[in-house]
Design a protein around this motif. Structure first.
Motif, short mmCIF file in Angstrom:
data_model
loop_
_atom_site.label_atom_id
_atom_site.label_comp_id
_atom_site.label_asym_id
_atom_site.label_seq_id
_atom_site.Cartn_x
_atom_site.Cartn_y
_atom_site.Cartn_z
N MET A 1 0.84 -1.19 0.00
CA MET A 1 0.00 0.00 0.00
C MET A 1 0.88 1.25 0.00
SD MET A 1 -3.00 -1.02 -0.16
CE MET A 1 -4.42 -1.80 0.45
N GLN A 2 0.39 2.29 -0.66
CA GLN A 2 1.15 3.53 -0.82
C GLN A 2 0.55 4.65 0.05
OE1 GLN A 2 3.91 3.30 -2.74
NE2 GLN A 2 3.29 1.17 -2.97
N THR A 3 1.40 5.63 0.41
CA THR A 3 0.97 6.74 1.26
C THR A 3 1.51 8.06 0.74
OG1 THR A 3 0.97 5.27 3.20
CG2 THR A 3 0.93 7.65 3.62
N ILE A 4 0.67 9.08 0.80
CA ILE A 4 1.05 10.46 0.52
C ILE A 4 1.37 11.12 1.86
CG2 ILE A 4 0.18 12.71 -0.27
CD1 ILE A 4 -1.77 11.06 -2.12
N TYR A 5 2.48 11.86 1.92
CA TYR A 5 2.85 12.59 3.14
C TYR A 5 3.12 14.04 2.81
CZ TYR A 5 3.89 8.00 5.25
OH TYR A 5 3.83 6.72 5.73
N HIS A 6 2.68 14.93 3.69
CA HIS A 6 3.02 16.36 3.61
C HIS A 6 3.15 16.87 5.04
CE1 HIS A 6 2.33 16.68 -0.68
NE2 HIS A 6 1.16 16.11 -0.54
N ASP A 7 4.30 17.45 5.38
CA ASP A 7 4.53 18.06 6.68
C ASP A 7 4.76 19.55 6.48
OD1 ASP A 7 4.54 15.41 7.42
OD2 ASP A 7 6.45 15.49 8.48
N PHE A 8 4.19 20.38 7.36
CA PHE A 8 4.34 21.82 7.24
C PHE A 8 3.93 22.49 8.56
CE2 PHE A 8 0.20 20.53 5.90
CZ PHE A 8 -0.69 21.54 6.24
N VAL A 9 4.23 23.77 8.67
CA VAL A 9 3.90 24.54 9.85
C VAL A 9 2.89 25.62 9.47
CG1 VAL A 9 4.80 26.14 11.60
CG2 VAL A 9 6.15 24.15 10.92
N ILE A 10 1.91 25.82 10.34
CA ILE A 10 0.97 26.93 10.20
C ILE A 10 1.14 27.81 11.44
CG2 ILE A 10 -1.46 27.61 10.12
CD1 ILE A 10 -2.08 25.21 8.48
N ASP A 11 1.24 29.09 11.21
CA ASP A 11 1.51 30.04 12.29
C ASP A 11 0.23 30.51 12.97
OD1 ASP A 11 4.27 29.88 11.89
OD2 ASP A 11 4.21 31.45 10.36
N VAL A 12 -0.51 29.55 13.52
CA VAL A 12 -1.69 29.82 14.35
C VAL A 12 -1.74 28.72 15.41
CG1 VAL A 12 -3.00 30.95 12.49
CG2 VAL A 12 -3.32 28.50 12.93
N PRO A 13 -2.47 28.95 16.50
CA PRO A 13 -2.59 27.93 17.54
C PRO A 13 -3.24 26.64 17.02
CG PRO A 13 -3.33 30.06 18.37
CD PRO A 13 -3.12 30.21 16.89
#
Length: 142
Positions: A1-13
């Motif tokens: 099985m395959q997986t999509i990954y995306h990591d990021f930061v949002i500047d809000v609580p």
């Protein structure tokens, strides 16, 4: 099985991010055209994009302000039986680190590649919505 990954930061609580990814009002501002559902484990969501994309999912993981995962129950064939979710980590009071995934794709197909690209664009729109109040009209999202 395959997986999509995306990591990021949002500047809000973290609480603001969780509301945008778990409530119909929040989802409608960056992803769906019209969504119905209630945040909570085993709750059902209607994810409506257009008549031919009137999809359904169930919340399969839920920890308030920390984790939400949706298991697709009715969608195009390649999206079944995938799950997508968000893991939120508090960087500090005004920054949230997000780990996004969309797992259990049967193969790296054309639809998998399109979905990965679309998720990247949509997650950027989520960031713009939360940080700058920009809501991209549904017709302009991809």
């Amino acid at each position: 099985m395959q997986t999509i990954y995306h990591d990021f930061v949002i500047d809000v609580p973290r609480e603001m991010v969780f509301k945008a990814i778990s409530t119909p009002e929040g989802l409608n501002n960056w992803w769906t055209f019209r969504c119905k559902g209630t945040p909570g484990l085993n709750e059902k969501y209607n994810l409506y994009f257009a008549e031919e994309y009137d999809w359904f999912a169930t919340v399969s993981k839920f920890e308030e302000n920390e984790v939400i995962e949706f298991s697709m129950t009715d969608a195009m064939d390649e999206w079944l039986p995938t799950q997508f979710g968000f893991i939120l980590k508090k960087e500090n009071t005004d920054h949230t680190y997000i780990q996004f995934y969309h797992k259990n794709w049967k193969e790296v197909s054309q639809e998998f590649r399109i979905a990965s690209y679309c998720w990247a664009n949509l997650l950027r729109q989520l960031k713009q919505y939360l940080e700058k109040g920009i809501i991209t009209p549904f017709e302009e999202r991809n």
